[in-house]
Scaffold this active site. Sequence first.
Site, mmCIF file in Angstrom:
data_model
loop_
_atom_site.group_PDB
_atom_site.id
_atom_site.type_symbol
_atom_site.label_atom_id
_atom_site.label_comp_id
_atom_site.label_asym_id
_atom_site.label_seq_id
_atom_site.Cartn_x
_atom_site.Cartn_y
_atom_site.Cartn_z
ATOM 1 N N SER A 8 -14.559 -9.849 0.901
ATOM 2 C CA SER A 8 -14.437 -9.857 -0.547
ATOM 3 C C SER A 8 -15.549 -10.705 -1.168
ATOM 4 O O SER A 8 -15.604 -11.923 -0.973
ATOM 5 C CB SER A 8 -13.077 -10.415 -0.968
ATOM 6 O OG SER A 8 -13.083 -10.599 -2.365
ATOM 7 N N HIS A 33 -15.824 -5.460 -0.430
ATOM 8 C CA HIS A 33 -14.656 -5.411 -1.307
ATOM 9 C C HIS A 33 -14.991 -6.113 -2.615
ATOM 10 O O HIS A 33 -15.444 -7.257 -2.632
ATOM 11 C CB HIS A 33 -13.464 -6.087 -0.614
ATOM 12 C CG HIS A 33 -12.175 -5.988 -1.360
ATOM 13 N ND1 HIS A 33 -11.363 -4.870 -1.314
ATOM 14 C CD2 HIS A 33 -11.547 -6.869 -2.184
ATOM 15 C CE1 HIS A 33 -10.291 -5.071 -2.060
ATOM 16 N NE2 HIS A 33 -10.375 -6.271 -2.600
ATOM 17 N N ASP A 35 -13.639 -7.256 -6.314
ATOM 18 C CA ASP A 35 -12.440 -7.547 -7.106
ATOM 19 C C ASP A 35 -12.772 -7.629 -8.590
ATOM 20 O O ASP A 35 -13.473 -8.537 -9.026
ATOM 21 C CB ASP A 35 -11.835 -8.882 -6.654
ATOM 22 C CG ASP A 35 -11.213 -8.781 -5.274
ATOM 23 O OD1 ASP A 35 -10.347 -7.909 -5.087
ATOM 24 O OD2 ASP A 35 -11.593 -9.572 -4.384
ATOM 25 N N MET A 37 -11.237 -8.241 -12.223
ATOM 26 C CA MET A 37 -10.060 -8.832 -12.884
ATOM 27 C C MET A 37 -10.317 -8.953 -14.376
ATOM 28 O O MET A 37 -11.386 -9.406 -14.786
ATOM 29 C CB MET A 37 -9.788 -10.224 -12.314
ATOM 30 C CG MET A 37 -9.666 -10.254 -10.807
ATOM 31 S SD MET A 37 -9.373 -11.940 -10.248
ATOM 32 C CE MET A 37 -9.317 -11.684 -8.465
ATOM 33 N N HIS A 66 -11.607 -2.786 -6.174
ATOM 34 C CA HIS A 66 -10.187 -3.080 -6.402
ATOM 35 C C HIS A 66 -10.014 -3.477 -7.863
ATOM 36 O O HIS A 66 -10.423 -4.564 -8.258
ATOM 37 C CB HIS A 66 -9.785 -4.213 -5.439
ATOM 38 C CG HIS A 66 -8.387 -4.702 -5.595
ATOM 39 N ND1 HIS A 66 -7.960 -5.897 -5.045
ATOM 40 C CD2 HIS A 66 -7.302 -4.170 -6.229
ATOM 41 C CE1 HIS A 66 -6.677 -6.081 -5.330
ATOM 42 N NE2 HIS A 66 -6.255 -5.059 -6.052
ATOM 43 N N MET A 68 -8.093 -4.753 -10.775
ATOM 44 C CA MET A 68 -6.908 -5.497 -11.233
ATOM 45 C C MET A 68 -7.003 -5.574 -12.748
ATOM 46 O O MET A 68 -7.213 -6.645 -13.341
ATOM 47 C CB MET A 68 -6.897 -6.893 -10.581
ATOM 48 C CG MET A 68 -6.541 -6.819 -9.101
ATOM 49 S SD MET A 68 -7.003 -8.318 -8.213
ATOM 50 C CE MET A 68 -8.695 -7.900 -7.819
ATOM 51 N N MET A 137 -1.134 -5.768 -1.208
ATOM 52 C CA MET A 137 -1.473 -7.155 -1.549
ATOM 53 C C MET A 137 -0.584 -8.109 -0.752
ATOM 54 O O MET A 137 0.642 -8.028 -0.827
ATOM 55 C CB MET A 137 -1.279 -7.403 -3.052
ATOM 56 C CG MET A 137 -2.254 -6.662 -3.954
ATOM 57 S SD MET A 137 -3.987 -6.914 -3.533
ATOM 58 C CE MET A 137 -4.139 -8.698 -3.683
ATOM 59 N N ASP A 175 -4.868 -7.132 1.764
ATOM 60 C CA ASP A 175 -5.727 -7.931 0.892
ATOM 61 C C ASP A 175 -5.045 -9.231 0.475
ATOM 62 O O ASP A 175 -4.066 -9.210 -0.264
ATOM 63 C CB ASP A 175 -6.089 -7.107 -0.349
ATOM 64 C CG ASP A 175 -7.115 -7.803 -1.225
ATOM 65 O OD1 ASP A 175 -7.660 -8.843 -0.817
ATOM 66 O OD2 ASP A 175 -7.367 -7.271 -2.332
HETATM 67 C C1 DX5 Z 1 -7.029 -11.345 -4.813
HETATM 68 C C2 DX5 Z 1 -8.124 -10.389 -4.440
HETATM 69 C C3 DX5 Z 1 -8.563 -10.530 -3.044
HETATM 70 C C4 DX5 Z 1 -9.220 -11.847 -2.749
HETATM 71 C C5 DX5 Z 1 -8.982 -12.156 -1.310
HETATM 72 O O1 DX5 Z 1 -6.573 -11.058 -6.091
HETATM 73 O O2 DX5 Z 1 -7.681 -9.059 -4.615
HETATM 74 O O3 DX5 Z 1 -9.413 -9.470 -2.657
HETATM 75 O O4 DX5 Z 1 -10.603 -11.846 -3.005
HETATM 76 O O5 DX5 Z 1 -9.422 -13.445 -1.070
HETATM 77 P P1 DX5 Z 1 -8.862 -14.299 0.140
HETATM 78 O O6 DX5 Z 1 -9.242 -13.585 1.397
HETATM 79 O O7 DX5 Z 1 -9.536 -15.621 -0.034
HETATM 80 O O8 DX5 Z 1 -7.362 -14.384 -0.015
HETATM 81 ZN ZN ZN Z 2 -8.959 -7.418 -3.684
#
Ligand code: DX5
Ligand code: ZN
Length: 217
Positions: A8, A33, A35, A37, A66, A68, A137, A175
């Site tokens: 990630s 990956h 993320d 948000m 991903h 969110m 998740m 994840d």
């Molecule tokens: C959390 C993200 C993950 C995050 C994982 O909301 O979707 O992808 O980056 O990070 P670690 O591996 O540090 O939990």
């Molecule tokens: Zn993620």
Amino acid sequence: MKPIIAPSVLASDFANLQSEVEMLNESQADWLHIDIMDGRFVPNISFGFPVLQAIQRHAKKPLDVHLMIVEPELYIEQFRDAGAEIISVHLEACNHLHRTIQQIKATGAKAGIAINPHTSVQLLDDVIADVDLVCVMSVNPGFGGQKFIENTYRKIEALKNLIISRNSNALIEIDGGVNQQNAPLLLEKGADALVAGSFVFNSADPLQTIANLKNQA
Ligand code: DX5
Ligand code: ZN
């Protein structure tokens, strides 16, 4: 079969994004990956299109995006244009999940559904045959570096059974809080892809950490 490893980028050093992406290019990682948000679906804001485009300019591996975000259907085509090869939307963020899955596939991207820790895999029953990936998740989304939720093992088993019973080709991605300790049992239960953020980027040797995740027994 070796697992798919998807580091990630959220946990990388954003001030050195190019060298971080080049490190991932050289590594045994399969996907990057990403993320996204929005500060509404999750209580945090990460980054958006300009940063994603900068990553894409240097990345030599598929971008696993991903989302969110609320109302992801408003941005699917834009994420595809920004280089996403896999686009996952949250079940909890979609009023018309079936339609949004078709929308993702129409762009040529692979379609994924992400589910929060409280969401039962049984809610995927009527869409599982249509999707390429389910992102389970194993922390509450919004932040890297959180503690892995143990109930995830049970969910993987139930999801695996659902996938088999519906003749689905969906991959199971885990994840949140993934590390060298929990990875073996996650794979044993049926996980196909492991996302790892802080475990990779906070380690002394990220290349070696990725290799260890990839090549475990
Ligand atoms: C959390 C993200 C993950 C995050 C994982 O909301 O979707 O992808 O980056 O990070 P670690 O591996 O540090 O939990
Ligand atoms: Zn993620």
